[in-house]
Design a protein around this motif. Structure first.
Motif, PDB file in Angstrom:
ATOM      1  N   MET A   1      57.537   2.416  46.367  1.00  0.00           N
ATOM      2  CA  MET A   1      56.519   2.953  47.286  1.00  0.00           C
ATOM      3  C   MET A   1      55.605   1.823  47.752  1.00  0.00           C
ATOM      4  O   MET A   1      55.206   0.976  46.972  1.00  0.00           O
ATOM      5  N   THR A   2      55.275   1.825  49.036  1.00  0.00           N
ATOM      6  CA  THR A   2      54.399   0.804  49.583  1.00  0.00           C
ATOM      7  C   THR A   2      53.016   0.899  48.938  1.00  0.00           C
ATOM      8  O   THR A   2      52.470   1.981  48.792  1.00  0.00           O
ATOM      9  N   ALA A   3      52.462  -0.248  48.565  1.00  0.00           N
ATOM     10  CA  ALA A   3      51.163  -0.224  47.889  1.00  0.00           C
ATOM     11  C   ALA A   3      50.026   0.040  48.867  1.00  0.00           C
ATOM     12  O   ALA A   3      49.989  -0.524  49.953  1.00  0.00           O
ATOM     13  N   ILE A   4      49.153   0.912  48.511  1.00  0.00           N
ATOM     14  CA  ILE A   4      47.917   1.137  49.268  1.00  0.00           C
ATOM     15  C   ILE A   4      46.787   0.863  48.291  1.00  0.00           C
ATOM     16  O   ILE A   4      46.867   1.219  47.122  1.00  0.00           O
ATOM     17  N   ILE A   5      45.750   0.195  48.772  1.00  0.00           N
ATOM     18  CA  ILE A   5      44.668  -0.184  47.868  1.00  0.00           C
ATOM     19  C   ILE A   5      44.063   1.068  47.240  1.00  0.00           C
ATOM     20  O   ILE A   5      43.757   2.038  47.924  1.00  0.00           O
ATOM     21  N   GLU A   6      43.902   0.994  45.940  1.00  0.00           N
ATOM     22  CA  GLU A   6      43.369   2.134  45.192  1.00  0.00           C
ATOM     23  C   GLU A   6      41.995   2.522  45.726  1.00  0.00           C
ATOM     24  O   GLU A   6      41.248   1.696  46.212  1.00  0.00           O
ATOM     25  N   SER A 140      37.952   0.049  60.290  1.00  0.00           N
ATOM     26  CA  SER A 140      39.378   0.093  59.935  1.00  0.00           C
ATOM     27  C   SER A 140      39.829   1.543  59.813  1.00  0.00           C
ATOM     28  O   SER A 140      39.004   2.448  59.650  1.00  0.00           O
ATOM     29  N   GLY A 141      41.148   1.713  59.867  1.00  0.00           N
ATOM     30  CA  GLY A 141      41.714   3.045  59.677  1.00  0.00           C
ATOM     31  C   GLY A 141      43.121   3.102  60.229  1.00  0.00           C
ATOM     32  O   GLY A 141      43.532   2.246  61.017  1.00  0.00           O
ATOM     33  N   ALA A 142      43.868   4.085  59.781  1.00  0.00           N
ATOM     34  CA  ALA A 142      45.222   4.296  60.301  1.00  0.00           C
ATOM     35  C   ALA A 142      45.465   5.804  60.401  1.00  0.00           C
ATOM     36  O   ALA A 142      45.155   6.556  59.475  1.00  0.00           O
ATOM     37  N   ILE A 143      46.005   6.187  61.549  1.00  0.00           N
ATOM     38  CA  ILE A 143      46.287   7.604  61.815  1.00  0.00           C
ATOM     39  C   ILE A 143      47.783   7.751  62.089  1.00  0.00           C
ATOM     40  O   ILE A 143      48.364   6.927  62.809  1.00  0.00           O
ATOM     41  N   VAL A 144      48.373   8.791  61.529  1.00  0.00           N
ATOM     42  CA  VAL A 144      49.751   9.162  61.884  1.00  0.00           C
ATOM     43  C   VAL A 144      49.735  10.627  62.318  1.00  0.00           C
ATOM     44  O   VAL A 144      49.308  11.504  61.547  1.00  0.00           O
ATOM     45  N   ASN A 145      50.154  10.878  63.527  1.00  0.00           N
ATOM     46  CA  ASN A 145      50.272  12.248  64.022  1.00  0.00           C
ATOM     47  C   ASN A 145      51.708  12.717  63.845  1.00  0.00           C
ATOM     48  O   ASN A 145      52.642  11.925  64.004  1.00  0.00           O
ATOM     49  N   ALA A 180      42.744  -0.077  69.078  1.00  0.00           N
ATOM     50  CA  ALA A 180      43.226  -1.285  68.399  1.00  0.00           C
ATOM     51  C   ALA A 180      42.077  -2.276  68.229  1.00  0.00           C
ATOM     52  O   ALA A 180      41.959  -2.961  67.204  1.00  0.00           O
ATOM     53  N   GLN A 181      41.187  -2.330  69.219  1.00  0.00           N
ATOM     54  CA  GLN A 181      40.059  -3.284  69.182  1.00  0.00           C
ATOM     55  C   GLN A 181      39.103  -3.005  68.010  1.00  0.00           C
ATOM     56  O   GLN A 181      38.308  -3.871  67.650  1.00  0.00           O
ATOM     57  N   TYR A 182      39.180  -1.816  67.429  1.00  0.00           N
ATOM     58  CA  TYR A 182      38.305  -1.486  66.294  1.00  0.00           C
ATOM     59  C   TYR A 182      39.040  -1.591  64.958  1.00  0.00           C
ATOM     60  O   TYR A 182      38.520  -1.137  63.928  1.00  0.00           O
ATOM     61  N   GLY A 183      40.250  -2.137  64.984  1.00  0.00           N
ATOM     62  CA  GLY A 183      41.003  -2.279  63.733  1.00  0.00           C
ATOM     63  C   GLY A 183      41.677  -0.993  63.298  1.00  0.00           C
ATOM     64  O   GLY A 183      41.997  -0.819  62.113  1.00  0.00           O
ATOM     65  N   ILE A 184      41.881  -0.083  64.250  1.00  0.00           N
ATOM     66  CA  ILE A 184      42.494   1.208  63.917  1.00  0.00           C
ATOM     67  C   ILE A 184      43.877   1.281  64.563  1.00  0.00           C
ATOM     68  O   ILE A 184      44.033   1.007  65.759  1.00  0.00           O
ATOM     69  N   ARG A 185      44.874   1.667  63.773  1.00  0.00           N
ATOM     70  CA  ARG A 185      46.228   1.859  64.296  1.00  0.00           C
ATOM     71  C   ARG A 185      46.531   3.353  64.376  1.00  0.00           C
ATOM     72  O   ARG A 185      46.112   4.122  63.505  1.00  0.00           O
ATOM     73  N   VAL A 186      47.246   3.727  65.439  1.00  0.00           N
ATOM     74  CA  VAL A 186      47.586   5.145  65.647  1.00  0.00           C
ATOM     75  C   VAL A 186      49.074   5.238  65.974  1.00  0.00           C
ATOM     76  O   VAL A 186      49.535   4.666  66.974  1.00  0.00           O
ATOM     77  N   SER A 236      50.111   1.954  55.696  1.00  0.00           N
ATOM     78  CA  SER A 236      49.891   0.823  54.784  1.00  0.00           C
ATOM     79  C   SER A 236      49.742  -0.482  55.560  1.00  0.00           C
ATOM     80  O   SER A 236      50.115  -0.591  56.727  1.00  0.00           O
ATOM     81  N   ASP A 237      49.228  -1.489  54.871  1.00  0.00           N
ATOM     82  CA  ASP A 237      49.072  -2.807  55.501  1.00  0.00           C
ATOM     83  C   ASP A 237      50.422  -3.438  55.834  1.00  0.00           C
ATOM     84  O   ASP A 237      50.482  -4.371  56.631  1.00  0.00           O
ATOM     85  N   ALA A 238      51.501  -2.939  55.233  1.00  0.00           N
ATOM     86  CA  ALA A 238      52.842  -3.445  55.574  1.00  0.00           C
ATOM     87  C   ALA A 238      53.166  -3.158  57.039  1.00  0.00           C
ATOM     88  O   ALA A 238      54.026  -3.815  57.631  1.00  0.00           O
ATOM     89  N   ALA A 239      52.467  -2.199  57.631  1.00  0.00           N
ATOM     90  CA  ALA A 239      52.695  -1.842  59.044  1.00  0.00           C
ATOM     91  C   ALA A 239      51.559  -2.366  59.926  1.00  0.00           C
ATOM     92  O   ALA A 239      51.252  -1.787  60.966  1.00  0.00           O
ATOM     93  N   SER A 240      50.960  -3.485  59.520  1.00  0.00           N
ATOM     94  CA  SER A 240      49.737  -3.961  60.184  1.00  0.00           C
ATOM     95  C   SER A 240      49.911  -4.319  61.657  1.00  0.00           C
ATOM     96  O   SER A 240      48.935  -4.408  62.400  1.00  0.00           O
TER      97      SER A 240
END
Ligand SMILES: NC(=O)c1ccc[n+]([C@@H]2O[C@H](COP(=O)([O-])OP(=O)(O)OC[C@H]3O[C@@H](n4cnc5c(N)ncnc54)[C@H](O)[C@@H]3O)[C@@H](O)[C@H]2O)c1
Length: 256
Positions: A1-6, A140-145, A180-186, A236-240
């Motif tokens: 499993m990809t590591a996500i910071i605790e 920062s943040g990441a969203i998956v729809n 993207a300019q705010y460090g957020i991936r969608v 995860s950061d693996a998908a940065s």
């Protein structure tokens, strides 16, 4: 499993069962704390209990994603309880009521069309509307729809569902460009046929099940955990360097 910071915090909507429950459990496995949201509170509480039984931290929140005030309150509860919001899987969705609900475009009732668009499309937008400012504030943040293979192609008898899932693609790509300019991936995940309550009556009908499953190169329904793994990876950061992507997780259906 990809590591996500605790100690990161993940929100999953539509998490009373199916794909959302699997994602809640997968996030918890990485050490993230989980907010389990669903209009079905009993199911959400069961999911939260499953997370807690595995040693994780979770709360269940009854939320109807079609209601702006409820979604706003959900994000506030998340922050009040866990202090932040790092990942969101906007996954709540409905199809037709049953196989008999599959009718051609001109035969849809306005009520059914409105209901499907309201949950599947407006619900995703409302979630992002309240998640994004929180993530902007954090930097920062990441969203998956959750879209669908039916966010990539048409399908007879499912006009509103197909339109809603194509709409999710539009929302996902637009928000990816804007934030993207705010460090957020969608990103979005596009499941093929996955063995969940949503498609139970289709999978119980041998003729239709065979046609649906045979449309996938890997000739079986996917498991909810196979979608959850993709969602966790996309967060995860693996998908940065991945944003604005519609990721098919479909046993090869879209390869044809
Ligand atoms: N199962 C599949 O084959 C498949 C394929 C492609 C996409 N999807 C999508 O995956 C997502 C999850 O579906 P699933 O297959 O796990 O089915 P599911 O029916 O098990 O899960 C959907 C969840 O959404 C919840 N929900 C419905 N309306 C809601 C609302 N207004 N507010 C909050 N929650 C609400 C339901 O209570 C349920 O727990 C959906 O968006 C669906 O369209 C599923």
């Amino acid at each position: 499993m990809t590591a996500i910071i605790e100690a990161r915090v993940a929100l999953v909507t539509g998490a009373a069962g199916g794909i959302g429950r699997a994602t809640a459990l997968a996030f918890a496995k990485t050490g993230a704390r989980v907010v389990v949201a669903d209009v079905n509170l009993t199911g959400a509480e069961e999911t939260a209990q499953l997370v807690i039984q595995t040693g994780g931290a979770a709360i269940a929140v009854r939320t109807d994603v079609t209601q702006a005030a409820a979604v706003e309150a959900l994000i506030q509860t998340t922050v009040d309880h866990f202090g932040r919001l790092d990942y969101a899987h906007n996954n709540a969705g409905i199809a037709t009521d049953s196989l008999s609900g599959m009718v051609s475009t001109a035969e849809y009732s306005e009520e059914t069309f409105d209901r499907i668009i309201s949950v599947n499309l407006k619900g995703v937008w409302l979630c992002m509307k309240y998640e994004l400012p929180r993530m902007v504030a954090q930097g920062s943040g990441a969203i998956v729809n959750t879209s669908s293979v039916l966010g990539l192609i048409g399908s007879k008898g499912l006009a509103a569902y197909v339109a809603s899932k194509h709409g999710v693609a539009g929302l996902t790509k637009t928000a990816a460009l804007e934030y993207a300019q705010y460090g957020i991936r969608v990103n979005a995940v596009c499941p093929g046929v996955i063995d969940t309550p949503m498609v139970a009556d289709i999978l119980a009908n041998p003729k239709i099940a065979k046609a649906w499953v045979d449309s996938q190169a890997i000739r079986r329904p996917g498991a909810p955990a196979e979608i959850a793994n993709a969602v966790v990876w996309l967060c995860s950061d693996a998908a940065s360097f991945v944003t604005g992507h519609m990721m098919a997780v479909d046993g090869g259906q879209m390869a044809q």
